[in-house]
Write a protein that holds these residues in place. Structure first.
Motif, PDB file in Angstrom:
ATOM      1  N   MET A 257       0.867  -1.339  -0.077  1.00 12.83           N
ATOM      2  CA  MET A 257       0.085  -0.072  -0.077  1.00 12.83           C
ATOM      3  C   MET A 257       0.749   1.228  -0.151  1.00 12.83           C
ATOM      4  N   THR A 258       0.678   1.905  -1.150  1.00 10.86           N
ATOM      5  CA  THR A 258       1.563   3.209  -1.409  1.00 10.86           C
ATOM      6  C   THR A 258       0.827   4.335  -1.148  1.00 10.86           C
ATOM      7  N   ARG A 259      -0.346   4.467  -1.342  1.00 13.31           N
ATOM      8  CA  ARG A 259      -1.120   5.519  -1.158  1.00 13.31           C
ATOM      9  C   ARG A 259      -2.587   5.441  -0.448  1.00 13.31           C
ATOM     10  N   CYS A 260      -3.030   6.345   0.192  1.00 10.82           N
ATOM     11  CA  CYS A 260      -4.284   6.415   0.868  1.00 10.82           C
ATOM     12  C   CYS A 260      -5.304   6.147  -0.074  1.00 10.82           C
ATOM     13  N   ARG A 261      -6.250   5.323   0.561  1.00  9.38           N
ATOM     14  CA  ARG A 261      -7.463   4.874  -0.452  1.00  9.38           C
ATOM     15  C   ARG A 261      -8.445   5.978  -0.458  1.00  9.38           C
ATOM     16  N   LEU A 262      -8.489   6.937   0.445  1.00  6.76           N
ATOM     17  CA  LEU A 262      -9.561   8.036   0.495  1.00  6.76           C
ATOM     18  C   LEU A 262      -9.129   9.295  -0.069  1.00  6.76           C
ATOM     19  N   CYS A 263      -7.926   9.648   0.272  1.00  9.57           N
ATOM     20  CA  CYS A 263      -7.291  11.097  -0.302  1.00  9.57           C
ATOM     21  C   CYS A 263      -6.493  10.838  -1.524  1.00  9.57           C
ATOM     22  N   GLY A 264      -5.652   9.684  -1.490  1.00  8.97           N
ATOM     23  CA  GLY A 264      -4.591   9.540  -2.503  1.00  8.97           C
ATOM     24  C   GLY A 264      -3.437   9.856  -2.127  1.00  8.97           C
ATOM     25  N   SER A 265      -3.040  10.495  -1.075  1.00 13.85           N
ATOM     26  CA  SER A 265      -1.848  10.969  -0.364  1.00 13.85           C
ATOM     27  C   SER A 265      -0.659   9.644  -0.208  1.00 13.85           C
ATOM     28  N   ALA A 266       0.576   9.971  -0.486  1.00 13.07           N
ATOM     29  CA  ALA A 266       1.572   8.925  -0.461  1.00 13.07           C
ATOM     30  C   ALA A 266       2.009   8.988   1.039  1.00 13.07           C
ATOM     31  N   THR A 267       1.563   9.899   1.851  1.00 10.38           N
ATOM     32  CA  THR A 267       2.253  10.106   3.005  1.00 10.38           C
ATOM     33  C   THR A 267       1.577   9.282   4.211  1.00 10.38           C
ATOM     34  N   LEU A 268       1.837   8.039   4.283  1.00 15.63           N
ATOM     35  CA  LEU A 268       1.380   7.015   5.162  1.00 15.63           C
ATOM     36  C   LEU A 268       2.580   6.579   6.196  1.00 15.63           C
ATOM     37  N   ALA A 269       2.095   6.754   7.532  1.00 16.02           N
ATOM     38  CA  ALA A 269       2.957   6.778   8.499  1.00 16.02           C
ATOM     39  C   ALA A 269       2.435   5.318   9.541  1.00 16.02           C
ATOM     40  N   SER A 270       3.451   4.580   9.808  1.00 11.55           N
ATOM     41  CA  SER A 270       3.370   3.344  10.643  1.00 11.55           C
ATOM     42  C   SER A 270       2.724   3.891  12.076  1.00 11.55           C
ATOM     43  N   VAL A 271       1.715   2.938  12.391  1.00 10.78           N
ATOM     44  CA  VAL A 271       1.325   3.137  13.634  1.00 10.78           C
ATOM     45  C   VAL A 271       1.603   1.851  14.650  1.00 10.78           C
ATOM     46  N   VAL A 272       1.153   0.515  13.957  1.00 14.99           N
ATOM     47  CA  VAL A 272       1.466  -0.390  14.706  1.00 14.99           C
ATOM     48  C   VAL A 272       1.605  -1.904  13.593  1.00 14.99           C
ATOM     49  N   ASP A 273       2.733  -2.449  13.880  1.00 15.93           N
ATOM     50  CA  ASP A 273       2.908  -3.786  12.827  1.00 15.93           C
ATOM     51  C   ASP A 273       2.539  -4.966  13.639  1.00 15.93           C
ATOM     52  N   LEU A 274       1.638  -5.594  13.454  1.00 14.86           N
ATOM     53  CA  LEU A 274       1.101  -6.673  14.109  1.00 14.86           C
ATOM     54  C   LEU A 274       1.812  -7.995  13.572  1.00 14.86           C
ATOM     55  N   GLY A 275       2.873  -8.047  12.506  1.00 11.04           N
ATOM     56  CA  GLY A 275       3.203  -9.181  12.021  1.00 11.04           C
ATOM     57  C   GLY A 275       2.311  -9.696  11.020  1.00 11.04           C
ATOM     58  N   ALA A 276       2.255 -11.238  10.772  1.00  6.52           N
ATOM     59  CA  ALA A 276       1.476 -11.721   9.703  1.00  6.52           C
ATOM     60  C   ALA A 276       0.532 -12.657  10.275  1.00  6.52           C
ATOM     61  N   THR A 277      -0.715 -12.584  10.020  1.00  4.26           N
ATOM     62  CA  THR A 277      -1.887 -13.487  10.827  1.00  4.26           C
ATOM     63  C   THR A 277      -2.515 -13.829   9.638  1.00  4.26           C
ATOM     64  N   PRO A 278      -3.417 -15.140   9.760  1.00  4.06           N
ATOM     65  CA  PRO A 278      -4.343 -15.512   8.852  1.00  4.06           C
ATOM     66  C   PRO A 278      -5.826 -14.516   8.849  1.00  4.06           C
ATOM     67  N   PRO A 279      -6.534 -14.653   8.014  1.00  3.50           N
ATOM     68  CA  PRO A 279      -7.936 -13.900   7.999  1.00  3.50           C
ATOM     69  C   PRO A 279      -8.529 -14.242   9.285  1.00  3.50           C
ATOM     70  N   CYS A 280      -9.049 -13.354  10.131  1.00  3.41           N
ATOM     71  CA  CYS A 280      -9.551 -13.562  11.525  1.00  3.41           C
ATOM     72  C   CYS A 280     -10.964 -14.451  11.570  1.00  3.41           C
ATOM     73  N   GLU A 281     -11.686 -14.594  10.399  1.00  3.43           N
ATOM     74  CA  GLU A 281     -12.735 -15.197  10.451  1.00  3.43           C
ATOM     75  C   GLU A 281     -12.728 -16.540   9.873  1.00  3.43           C
ATOM     76  N   SER A 282     -11.508 -16.991   9.351  1.00  3.96           N
ATOM     77  CA  SER A 282     -10.990 -18.077   8.505  1.00  3.96           C
ATOM     78  C   SER A 282     -10.906 -19.346   9.466  1.00  3.96           C
ATOM     79  N   PHE A 283     -12.077 -19.794  10.288  1.00  6.51           N
ATOM     80  CA  PHE A 283     -12.183 -20.925  11.380  1.00  6.51           C
ATOM     81  C   PHE A 283     -11.822 -22.205  10.685  1.00  6.51           C
ATOM     82  N   LEU A 284     -10.934 -23.092  11.038  1.00  7.56           N
ATOM     83  CA  LEU A 284     -10.623 -24.154  10.371  1.00  7.56           C
ATOM     84  C   LEU A 284     -11.481 -25.539  10.953  1.00  7.56           C
ATOM     85  N   ALA A 285     -11.812 -26.199   9.720  1.00  8.91           N
ATOM     86  CA  ALA A 285     -12.160 -27.425  10.057  1.00  8.91           C
ATOM     87  C   ALA A 285     -11.292 -28.638  10.269  1.00  8.91           C
ATOM     88  N   ALA A 286     -11.675 -29.917  11.059  1.00  8.49           N
ATOM     89  CA  ALA A 286     -10.461 -30.597  11.619  1.00  8.49           C
ATOM     90  C   ALA A 286      -9.768 -31.286  10.303  1.00  8.49           C
TER      91      ALA A 286
END
Length: 414
Positions: free
Chosen positions: A1-30
């Motif tokens: 992601m290099t530009r804001c999806r609302l205004c198109g600005s390229a000035t995006l600053a990091s707030v918090v990096d939580l690493g990599a996770t699966p989609p949160c509602e992708s519950f797994l069957a056995a």
């Protein structure tokens, strides 16, 4: 992601990096436990042009919502919240008179938890719900429901078939769509030229102030202040008229908007909330710089508690399997050795496993059968409701643990 999806600005600053996770509602069957599981970066940034907080659109809404694990009706407090909203909204908009030909549309109407109260009042309504399974549940409950994602074209088609809506409701969906502008244009297509739009969405102010980082997950593409919401609404021809501060989801805003041509002046409450956001530093980088350190402390405190409980031979199980819980579990690296299972009221999740962490999800009755020392409450935003629901753990001296905004261990009243 290099530009804001609302205004198109390229000035995006990091707030918090939580690493990599699966989609949160992708519950797994056995039978999926031995298969590869995709994970995606979860990195919140804020646009310094319009101050919209956002994550990259690495998954599509179609991947998340065509078959969905969340049914709103399983939350008692949320159903009551919807009932109260409907009672107040039909009065506010002036469609509570008998014999009126009013029309209400709810976008992301889930299983009909809200519109059933509209049906009960004899008001014509339609739900627009992309998830096939929960939309079917709504129709079974007598709520007319269209299975679609809202877009300008779908909004126009609904208007052409059913007429313009006096009230359009969009609760807990404005964060779920990567195309903010197109979705907002869809809302404008639905609403009458003199109608109202009501949107509920989590407030970035409380997310930051209360360390609610677990509400950052891949199906939430952006996080709003009132200031950024005003710009988002304007992109589709809507103007903010009023705002309410709500306790739901740890702190939400209810935005009342109208077509710009009829909006008129904003209520004093809008200026009040904008001033609070500015005082918190949310229109400059200073308001975001300490958040990452506070997130790290939440993680350390929870892991320390779980590890020390295990070393003492005490048992800890989970309550709830919400999307936010999966952000927390994955970020903290919690596995079944520290949390052998969690439970959930939604039968759809029983026998499945949490994404990434592979923790079994059982029915709530398992807690009384096992009598654990502690119950870790993952939907912490329902604290009052769940303290009451889990009051039975007092019978054996069990205690409740809430991880956010900071770790707290609660003695359950008898």
């Amino acid at each position: 992601m290099t530009r804001c999806r609302l205004c198109g600005s390229a000035t995006l600053a990091s707030v918090v990096d939580l690493g990599a996770t699966p989609p949160c509602e992708s519950f797994l069957a056995a039978d999926q436990l031995d298969l590869p599981e995709p994970a995606y970066p979860l990195h919140l940034r804020v646009c310094t042009g319009c101050w919209l907080a956002q994550i990259p659109p690495l998954i599509t809404p179609e991947e998340t919502f065509e078959e969905y694990a969340y049914f709103s009706s399983y939350s008692t407090s949320w159903v009551e919240h919807a009932r109260t909203f409907v009672a107040d909204a039909v009065q506010r908009v002036g469609i509570d008179t008998e014999g009126s030909d009013a029309f209400v549309v709810e976008v992301a109407s889930n299983d009909g938890y809200l519109l059933k109260h509209v049906v009960d009042r004899g008001i014509r309504c339609l739900g627009i719900e992309p998830s096939v399974n929960v939309g079917a549940a709504a129709r079974d409950a007598g709520v007319p429901t269209l299975t679609e994602f809202l877009s300008p074209d779908i909004g126009s088609a609904v208007r052409a078939e059913h007429g313009p809506a006096d009230l359009v409701v969009a609760n807990n969906v404005y964060a779920h769509i990567p195309d903010v502008v197109g979705f907002t244009q869809g809302l404008r297509a639905l609403v009458a030229d003199d109608g109202w739009v009501s949107i509920e969405v989590q407030h970035l102010l409380t997310l930051i102030e209360e360390n609610q980082y677990d509400t950052i997950y891949h199906e939430h593409f952006q996080y709003y202040t009132v200031a950024s919401a005003i710009r988002a609404l304007a992109s589709g021809g809507l103007a903010l008229v009023d705002v309410e501060l709500l306790p739901t989801h740890g702190g939400s805003i209810r935005l009342w908007a109208r077509p710009v041509e009829v909006a008129g002046e904003q209520s004093p409450q809008v200026a009040d909330v904008l001033a609070r956001e500015k005082a918190a530093g949310l229109q400059e980088l200073s308001g975001y710089t300490e958040f990452s350190a506070r997130v790290a402390k939440v993680r350390r405190d929870l892991l320390k508690f779980l590890i020390e409980a295990a070393e003492r031979g005490e048992t800890v199980v989970g309550y709830g399997a919400p999307g936010k819980g999966n952000t927390l579990l994955n970020h903290c690296g919690i596995r079944p050795d520290l949390l052998p299972y969690t439970v959930d009221r939604n039968p759809y999740k029983h026998g499945r496993f949490t994404p990434g962490t592979r923790i079994p999800i059982l029915s709530p009755e398992q807690i009384a059968a096992d009598r654990p020392d502690y119950v870790l409450v993952l939907p912490w935003n329902l604290r009052a409701e769940l303290v009451e629901q889990l009051s039975f753990v007092h019978d054996w001296g069990g205690r409740l643990v809430f991880p956010i905004p900071e770790l707290s261990i609660v003695e359950v009243p008898s």
